[in-house]
Scaffold this motif. Sequence first.
Motif, short mmCIF file in Angstrom:
data_model
loop_
_atom_site.label_atom_id
_atom_site.label_comp_id
_atom_site.label_asym_id
_atom_site.label_seq_id
_atom_site.Cartn_x
_atom_site.Cartn_y
_atom_site.Cartn_z
N GLN A 47 29.90 -9.34 -14.67
CA GLN A 47 30.56 -8.19 -14.06
C GLN A 47 30.65 -7.13 -15.14
OE1 GLN A 47 31.31 -7.72 -10.90
NE2 GLN A 47 30.77 -9.80 -10.29
N ILE A 48 30.42 -5.87 -14.75
CA ILE A 48 30.32 -4.79 -15.74
C ILE A 48 31.22 -3.62 -15.37
CG2 ILE A 48 28.75 -3.12 -16.82
CD1 ILE A 48 26.48 -5.18 -16.24
N ILE A 49 31.91 -3.09 -16.37
CA ILE A 49 32.64 -1.82 -16.26
C ILE A 49 31.97 -0.86 -17.22
CG2 ILE A 49 34.82 -0.62 -16.56
CD1 ILE A 49 36.22 -3.34 -16.07
N HIS A 50 31.56 0.28 -16.70
CA HIS A 50 30.83 1.29 -17.47
C HIS A 50 31.69 2.55 -17.55
CE1 HIS A 50 26.90 3.89 -17.67
NE2 HIS A 50 27.62 3.98 -18.75
N VAL A 79 28.00 -0.01 -26.64
CA VAL A 79 28.28 1.42 -26.75
C VAL A 79 26.97 2.20 -26.89
CG1 VAL A 79 30.59 1.11 -27.74
CG2 VAL A 79 28.61 1.24 -29.26
N ALA A 80 27.06 3.48 -26.52
CA ALA A 80 25.93 4.39 -26.66
C ALA A 80 26.45 5.76 -27.07
CB ALA A 80 25.14 4.50 -25.36
N ALA A 81 25.72 6.43 -27.93
CA ALA A 81 26.15 7.73 -28.45
C ALA A 81 26.00 8.84 -27.42
CB ALA A 81 25.36 8.08 -29.72
N TRP A 88 21.78 1.52 -25.92
CA TRP A 88 22.93 0.63 -26.03
C TRP A 88 22.82 -0.30 -27.24
CZ3 TRP A 88 26.92 1.70 -23.04
CH2 TRP A 88 26.70 2.42 -21.87
N THR A 89 23.94 -0.43 -27.94
CA THR A 89 24.06 -1.42 -29.00
C THR A 89 25.36 -2.19 -28.77
OG1 THR A 89 25.20 0.13 -30.47
CG2 THR A 89 22.82 -0.03 -30.71
N THR A 90 25.38 -3.44 -29.18
CA THR A 90 26.58 -4.25 -29.02
C THR A 90 27.53 -3.97 -30.17
OG1 THR A 90 25.38 -5.96 -27.82
CG2 THR A 90 27.49 -6.59 -28.79
N GLN A 116 29.75 8.11 -26.51
CA GLN A 116 30.12 8.77 -25.26
C GLN A 116 30.15 7.78 -24.10
OE1 GLN A 116 27.98 12.38 -24.40
NE2 GLN A 116 29.56 13.07 -22.99
N CYS A 117 29.57 6.59 -24.30
CA CYS A 117 29.53 5.58 -23.25
C CYS A 117 29.95 4.23 -23.80
CB CYS A 117 28.10 5.42 -22.70
SG CYS A 117 27.39 6.91 -22.05
N MET A 118 30.62 3.46 -22.93
CA MET A 118 31.02 2.10 -23.29
C MET A 118 30.84 1.23 -22.07
SD MET A 118 34.74 0.67 -24.59
CE MET A 118 34.59 1.23 -26.28
N LYS A 119 30.31 0.02 -22.30
CA LYS A 119 30.17 -0.97 -21.22
C LYS A 119 30.92 -2.23 -21.63
CE LYS A 119 25.59 -1.19 -20.56
NZ LYS A 119 24.27 -1.50 -19.98
N LEU A 120 31.74 -2.72 -20.72
CA LEU A 120 32.36 -4.03 -20.88
C LEU A 120 31.58 -4.98 -19.99
CD1 LEU A 120 34.58 -1.90 -21.59
CD2 LEU A 120 36.22 -3.63 -20.94
N ILE A 121 30.94 -5.95 -20.59
CA ILE A 121 30.10 -6.89 -19.85
C ILE A 121 30.78 -8.25 -19.88
CG2 ILE A 121 27.81 -7.93 -19.67
CD1 ILE A 121 26.84 -5.47 -21.42
N PHE A 122 31.40 -8.61 -18.76
CA PHE A 122 32.10 -9.88 -18.67
C PHE A 122 31.08 -10.97 -18.37
CE2 PHE A 122 35.30 -6.68 -17.62
CZ PHE A 122 36.25 -6.98 -18.57
#
Length: 144
Positions: A47-50, A79-81, A88-90, A116-122
Amino acid sequence: MERPCKPLVTSDTKVKVSSTLDKTAGKKNLTDGNPETCWTSQQGLPQIIHLVFPEPVCPMRLILTFQGGFVGTQCAIDVAASALEPIWTTLTHIHPEDVNRRQIFQLPEDSSQEIQCMKLIFERSSDFFGRITLYELQVEGWTP
């Protein structure tokens, strides 16, 4: 001298989620500031929150409050700049406890990293079916 942290998730932050159980448990509940509302995913992993921030930020802490029994117990934070063409990099992995209380995770300190971007990948859930229920999501840090 350490900079003071402030909430980075605001009404201008764009939020996307991989799934929502129903309309009453939608993504808007992640950032509404109401401790009685929540986002609940459908079953299945990951599950992902972006999150897309309106301007570059330097995140320092992640604050999460789950429903016990529906906790994302293993989570990659990517995260991504740039939001236009994200690379994306972890940033790190966190392992929330299967509890109802607020949990605060310090993020790796790299003051040169503006994102500027963050993803939480459960990647794992305490729920057998892979559902996640989250009452609070906040990222704290500073803006350059």
